[in-house]
Write an enzyme that holds these catalytic residues in place. Structure first.
Site, PDB file in Angstrom:
ATOM      1  N   CYS A 164      -0.651 -16.172  34.864  1.00 19.75           N
ATOM      2  CA  CYS A 164       0.348 -16.610  36.101  1.00 19.75           C
ATOM      3  C   CYS A 164      -0.290 -17.087  37.282  1.00 19.75           C
ATOM      4  O   CYS A 164      -0.665 -18.194  37.072  1.00 19.75           O
ATOM      5  CB  CYS A 164       1.291 -15.197  36.149  1.00 19.75           C
ATOM      6  SG  CYS A 164       2.912 -15.529  36.932  1.00 19.75           S
ATOM      7  N   GLU A 222       1.493  -9.815  28.036  1.00 23.57           N
ATOM      8  CA  GLU A 222       1.425  -8.144  27.832  1.00 23.57           C
ATOM      9  C   GLU A 222       2.878  -7.605  27.435  1.00 23.57           C
ATOM     10  O   GLU A 222       2.682  -6.322  27.181  1.00 23.57           O
ATOM     11  CB  GLU A 222       1.165  -7.539  29.168  1.00 23.57           C
ATOM     12  CG  GLU A 222       2.082  -7.485  30.353  1.00 23.57           C
ATOM     13  CD  GLU A 222       2.268  -8.812  31.038  1.00 23.57           C
ATOM     14  OE1 GLU A 222       3.070  -8.844  32.015  1.00 23.57           O
ATOM     15  OE2 GLU A 222       1.603  -9.750  30.837  1.00 23.57           O
ATOM     16  N   HIS A 229       3.636 -14.322  30.574  1.00 25.14           N
ATOM     17  CA  HIS A 229       3.111 -12.938  30.559  1.00 25.14           C
ATOM     18  C   HIS A 229       2.788 -12.642  28.973  1.00 25.14           C
ATOM     19  O   HIS A 229       3.863 -12.107  28.628  1.00 25.14           O
ATOM     20  CB  HIS A 229       3.962 -12.070  31.474  1.00 25.14           C
ATOM     21  CG  HIS A 229       3.650 -12.096  32.852  1.00 25.14           C
ATOM     22  ND1 HIS A 229       3.007 -11.392  33.567  1.00 25.14           N
ATOM     23  CD2 HIS A 229       4.226 -13.042  33.617  1.00 25.14           C
ATOM     24  CE1 HIS A 229       2.861 -11.697  34.675  1.00 25.14           C
ATOM     25  NE2 HIS A 229       3.719 -12.800  34.999  1.00 25.14           N
TER      26      HIS A 229
END
Length: 372
Positions: free
Chosen positions: A268, A353, A351
């Site tokens: 990001c 995660e 992202h």
């Protein structure tokens, strides 16, 4: 509480407020996620922004102690269609209203969020002021236009850790209700904290990395020294809030790390800062990409991943001069991931995660381990 919102395109609305009372400033962005509101509002990348949720029912599952992405709420506030004050979830221990009160942030409800989302889509991200204290439109307008723009504020300095620390928790296991304990690979990394999410740190640990988090303004020479002495094997550049180009000093330091050929992964904001460090300036998108349902194509293996996104800025196409484009967003065809051609560096805009969001991009953390 009664609250009033003035938006810079001269829209003036009244609504009900929950959470903290007072007067708050921020930029409006909309998020299309259906779940994960606690993870979203505790993401430091939302500093200085009001999050408009397109999901109309918010608050149903309450909040808990495990799903926070940072030590506090850095977003300016949240705007929802319908607040569910009566929550129901076996993991919850408090309401969303109490959560916002704890972190002194405001929420608005009984707002036509469909209208707001369409307005942001048409006009782009707009500045707004929300107040439970002031109801005069002209006074709110004057206050808003005398306030700082989000592009002028260094939010990273506000959200970053002030001192280095080690992180050794793996990902939360919803079945065992414990954090995973993972065997170390023997590889150690330094995380430059521009507003890192807790679950990114968890996933780095999950692949066997030993993680130490450093403040955003840590000097490259200190990290290069650790690398040359074998005390770290790579650097992770985290997500974070705000305009990347105002972080001029940090961009210079990242360029030094790249020139030292230290293996790096950026996510990001980290992805955007790398682009600027290589001389390819990022640009602001009309209304950004925020949600947990964005399709991204992996150009290396030609598979589509559903991803979580949260960004207003993007890397330009010209980055292809120094990096292979590895991922593209299928909503806008914009650059989503790159692998630098003559450097041990990879970065992605989305992202991986999975908090909140799907799990399909977690392999990025394993690729970083392999790079080390």
């Amino acid at each position: 509480m009664k609250a009033y919102i003035y938006i810079e395109n001269d829209v003036f609305l009244s609504a009900k407020a929950f959470g903290e009372s007072g007067t708050f400033f921020g930029e409006l962005v909309f998020n299309t996620s259906l779940t994960g509101y606690q993870e979203i509002i505790s993401d430091p990348s939302y500093a200085g922004q009001f999050i408009v949720f397109s999901m109309p029912e918010i608050g149903i599952v309450g909040v808990n102690d495990e799903d926070n992405e940072s030590k506090e709420v850095f977003a300016s506030g949240m705007i929802v269609r319908e607040l569910n004050e009566q929550y129901s979830n076996f993991r919850a221990n408090n309401s969303l209203d109490a959560y916002l009160k704890k972190y002194k942030k405001i929420g608005l409800c009984e707002v036509d969020t469909r209208f707001l989302v369409k307005m942001i889509r048409d006009y782009g991200n707009l500045r707004a002021v929300i107040s439970t204290e002031i109801k005069d439109k002209e006074e709110l307008k004057k206050m808003l236009f005398s306030s700082a723009k989000i592009d002028e504020v260094n939010y990273v300095a506000q959200v970053s850790t002030k001192n280095s620390y080690k992180h050794n928790k793996g990902a939360w296991n919803h079945i065992t209700k414990k954090y995973e304990s993972i065997s170390s690979s023997g590889k150690k990394i330094a995380v430059l904290d521009y507003g890192v999410k807790e679950n990114i740190l968890n996933e780095l640990v999950n692949v066997g990395l030993e993680v130490e988090v450093f403040p955003y303004n840590t000097k490259a020479k200190d990290l290069i020294d650790l690398y040359q002495k074998g005390k770290i094997h790579g650097v992770f550049l985290s997500n974070g809030p705000g305009e990347p180009k105002i972080l001029k000093d940090e961009i210079v330091e990242i360029k030094k790390l790249a020139e030292a050929k230290i293996p790096m992964l950026g996510i990001c904001l980290g992805h955007q800062l790398l682009s600027n460090a290589f001389g390819y300036e990022t640009y602001k998108m009309k209304f950004g990409q925020h949600g947990a349902n964005h399709p991204v194509i992996n150009l290396i293996n030609n598979t589509v991943e559903i991803t979580a996104q949260n960004h207003n800025y993007n890397v330009p196409e010209e980055i292809a001069e120094v990096a292979t484009i590895t991922h593209r967003n299928l909503f806008g065809d914009n650059v989503e991931g790159v692998k630098y051609k003559n450097y041990p560096i990879i970065s992605v805009q989305h992202h991986p995660e999975s908090s909140s969001g799907p799990h399909e991009s977690k392999y990025i953390f394993k690729e970083f381990l392999e790079l080390l």
